[in-house]
Design an enzyme around this catalytic site. Structure first.
Site, PDB file in Angstrom:
ATOM      1  CG  ASP A 149      -2.085   0.982   1.307  1.00  0.00           C
ATOM      2  OD1 ASP A 149      -2.509   1.400   0.112  1.00  0.00           O
ATOM      3  OD2 ASP A 149      -2.422   1.511   2.408  1.00  0.00           O
ATOM      4  CG  ASN A 184      -7.163   0.827  -0.328  1.00  0.00           C
ATOM      5  OD1 ASN A 184      -7.606  -0.226  -1.140  1.00  0.00           O
ATOM      6  ND2 ASN A 184      -6.096   1.646  -0.525  1.00  0.00           N
ATOM      7  CB  ILE A 185     -11.237  -0.865   4.817  1.00  0.00           C
ATOM      8  CG1 ILE A 185     -12.361  -0.656   3.936  1.00  0.00           C
ATOM      9  CG2 ILE A 185     -11.693  -0.860   6.437  1.00  0.00           C
ATOM     10  CD1 ILE A 185     -13.490  -1.664   3.710  1.00  0.00           C
ATOM     11  CG  HIS A 223      -5.537   8.136   3.562  1.00  0.00           C
ATOM     12  ND1 HIS A 223      -4.666   8.854   2.585  1.00  0.00           N
ATOM     13  CD2 HIS A 223      -5.694   6.780   2.901  1.00  0.00           C
ATOM     14  CE1 HIS A 223      -4.207   7.901   1.607  1.00  0.00           C
ATOM     15  NE2 HIS A 223      -5.087   6.771   1.844  1.00  0.00           N
ATOM     16  N   GLY A 224      -8.196   8.347   7.296  1.00  0.00           N
ATOM     17  CA  GLY A 224      -8.410   8.756   8.402  1.00  0.00           C
ATOM     18  C   GLY A 224      -9.694   8.674   9.044  1.00  0.00           C
ATOM     19  CG  ASP A 258       0.920   7.576  -3.496  1.00  0.00           C
ATOM     20  OD1 ASP A 258       0.515   8.345  -4.328  1.00  0.00           O
ATOM     21  OD2 ASP A 258       0.297   7.813  -2.472  1.00  0.00           O
ATOM     22  CB  SER A 286     -12.730   3.761   7.102  1.00  0.00           C
ATOM     23  OG  SER A 286     -11.487   2.871   6.992  1.00  0.00           O
ATOM     24  CG  HIS A 300      -6.289   4.727  -1.642  1.00  0.00           C
ATOM     25  ND1 HIS A 300      -4.977   4.325  -0.992  1.00  0.00           N
ATOM     26  CD2 HIS A 300      -6.126   4.224  -2.925  1.00  0.00           C
ATOM     27  CE1 HIS A 300      -4.399   3.559  -1.801  1.00  0.00           C
ATOM     28  NE2 HIS A 300      -4.911   3.388  -2.943  1.00  0.00           N
TER      29      HIS A 300
HETATM   30  P1  13P Z   1      -9.037   4.611   5.389  1.00  0.00           P
HETATM   31  O1  13P Z   1      -8.063   5.673   6.450  1.00  0.00           O
HETATM   32  O2  13P Z   1     -10.452   5.488   5.240  1.00  0.00           O
HETATM   33  O3  13P Z   1      -9.474   3.449   6.324  1.00  0.00           O
HETATM   34  O4  13P Z   1      -8.139   4.702   4.173  1.00  0.00           O
HETATM   35  C1  13P Z   1      -7.233   3.559   4.126  1.00  0.00           C
HETATM   36  C2  13P Z   1      -6.405   3.589   2.996  1.00  0.00           C
HETATM   37  O5  13P Z   1      -6.630   4.308   1.917  1.00  0.00           O
HETATM   38  C3  13P Z   1      -5.142   2.622   2.835  1.00  0.00           C
HETATM   39  O6  13P Z   1      -4.569   2.786   1.806  1.00  0.00           O
HETATM   40  O1  G3H Z   2      -3.314   4.866   3.786  1.00  0.00           O
HETATM   41  C1  G3H Z   2      -2.825   4.699   4.747  1.00  0.00           C
HETATM   42  C2  G3H Z   2      -2.946   3.537   5.539  1.00  0.00           C
HETATM   43  O2  G3H Z   2      -3.947   3.577   6.346  1.00  0.00           O
HETATM   44  C3  G3H Z   2      -1.967   3.120   6.258  1.00  0.00           C
HETATM   45  O3  G3H Z   2      -1.471   3.797   7.315  1.00  0.00           O
HETATM   46  O4  G3H Z   2       0.856   4.291   7.178  1.00  0.00           O
HETATM   47  O5  G3H Z   2      -0.050   4.369   9.385  1.00  0.00           O
HETATM   48  O6  G3H Z   2       0.091   2.196   8.104  1.00  0.00           O
HETATM   49  P1  G3H Z   2       0.059   3.760   8.165  1.00  0.00           P
HETATM   50 ZN    ZN Z   3      -4.545   4.921   0.895  1.00  0.00          ZN
END
Ligand code: 13P
Ligand code: G3H
Ligand code: ZN
Length: 309
Positions: free
Chosen positions: A82, A254-255, A180-181, A104, A214, A211
């Site tokens: 990822d 993606n989750i 994200h988040g 990416d 969530s 992406h």
């Molecule tokens: P979330 O933060 O919405 O779970 O997205 C995760 C993600 O895109 C990982 O690449």
């Molecule tokens: O997109 C990011 C993912 O949620 C991974 O998060 O880099 O903290 O492992 P991380």
């Molecule tokens: Zn992501």
């Protein structure tokens, strides 16, 4: 049962309008909760590993845990990098046995992103590994105030078509309003479906990736708040929007945040209710169960991936 690429998973998902869940993994309990859910739902599955996960758990452990999950469940699983940020990490994962990598290059300009992606595609394809790239930027709510300003960073449909044609990438992550988040929107949730439809119209054979998908389930936010620290203002993408996106080319969802919330909610609850207990299995067990239930719900009711293996 084997480690498989995303190729066949995506071809079927694209044709039948559902999405494959791509879940971020960091330890054994998270992996077990996810694979047990996919097995019960008979759903295709992608387990993905970030650079942060590699640093935390160490690459060999994650690889062996995923191999163990395949032996234990009999599932076919795609193991995906990822947000690979450069050629070197993608190459490392290809060499380690990953079946899919993401490069990416979204922070670079169009031509640089193309050059970097092409280099990864060349290496990965020569080793039978599929590649996801990203075009457009996922903005956080703190980054922009107005929808107009935010959408300036969204994926341009014409560029997406050119990008895919010139790189030969297997799937494309796009920016249409997710981030994200746990804090995705300040006001009403908004995803640019018009843009998504136009991208899908121009590159109908390309699996698209969402992406930041969530949904930030209220049940876990409430539990986190009830049994410990406060996470005010958390807001995810509505389930209905995720489900709708799968009808317009989104094949991979993606989750990560939802896994974090489910796990943390159960750990907080257990420790608050049993302050004298110090056996990690007592709180990691319920956390694993919560992950399994949550993932089952997603696969069945949101991604419509149940029975699609
Ligand atoms: P979330 O933060 O919405 O779970 O997205 C995760 C993600 O895109 C990982 O690449
Ligand atoms: O997109 C990011 C993912 O949620 C991974 O998060 O880099 O903290 O492992 P991380
Ligand atoms: Zn992501």
């Amino acid at each position: 049962m084997a480690l498989v690429t995303t190729k066949e998973m995506f071809a079927k998902a694209l044709k039948e309008d559902y999405a494959v869940g791509a879940f971020n993994v960091n330890n054994m309990e998270i992996i077990q909760g996810i694979v047990d859910a996919a097995k019960v739902e008979n759903a295709p599955l992608i387990l993905q590993v970030s650079a942060g996960a590699r640093k935390y758990a160490r690459p060999a452990y994650l690889l062996k845990l995923v191999e163990a999950a395949i032996i234990d469940t009999g599932l076919d699983i795609a193991l995906h990098l990822d947000h690979g940020e450069d050629f070197e990490i993608c190459k490392k994962c290809v060499d380690d046995g990953f079946t899919s990598v993401m490069i990416d290059g979204s922070k670079y300009d169009f031509e640089e992103n193309i050059a970097l992606t092409k280099k990864v595609v060349e290496y990965a394809h020569a080793h039978g590994v599929t590649v996801e790239a990203e075009l457009g930027k996922l903005a956080g709510i703190e980054d922009n105030i107005k929808v107009d300003a935010r959408s300036a960073t969204f994926t341009d449909p014409q560029e997406a078509a050119e990008f895919v044609g010139r790189t030969g990438v297997d799937s494309l992550a796009i920016a249409i309003g997710t981030s994200h988040g746990a804090y995705k929107f300040k006001g009403d949730p908004y995803l640019d479906f018009k843009r998504l439809k136009e991208i899908h119209r121009l590159i109908p054979e390309t699996p698209l990736v969402l992406h930041g998908a969530s949904t930030v389930l209220p049940e876990f936010v409430t539990k986190c708040n009830e049994y410990g620290g406060d996470i005010p203002g958390a807001q995810g993408v509505p389930e209905s929007m995720i489900a709708e996106s799968t009808k317009h080319g989104i094949c991979k969802v993606n989750i990560d945040t939802d896994l974090r919330l489910a796990m943390t909610a159960e750990v907080r609850k257990y420790l608050k209710e049993h302050p004298a207990d110090f056996d990690p299995r007592k709180y990691l067990g319920p956390a694993r169960d919560a992950i399994m239930m949550m993932v089952q719900h997603k696969l069945k009711n949101v991604l419509k991936a149940s029975g699609k293996r």
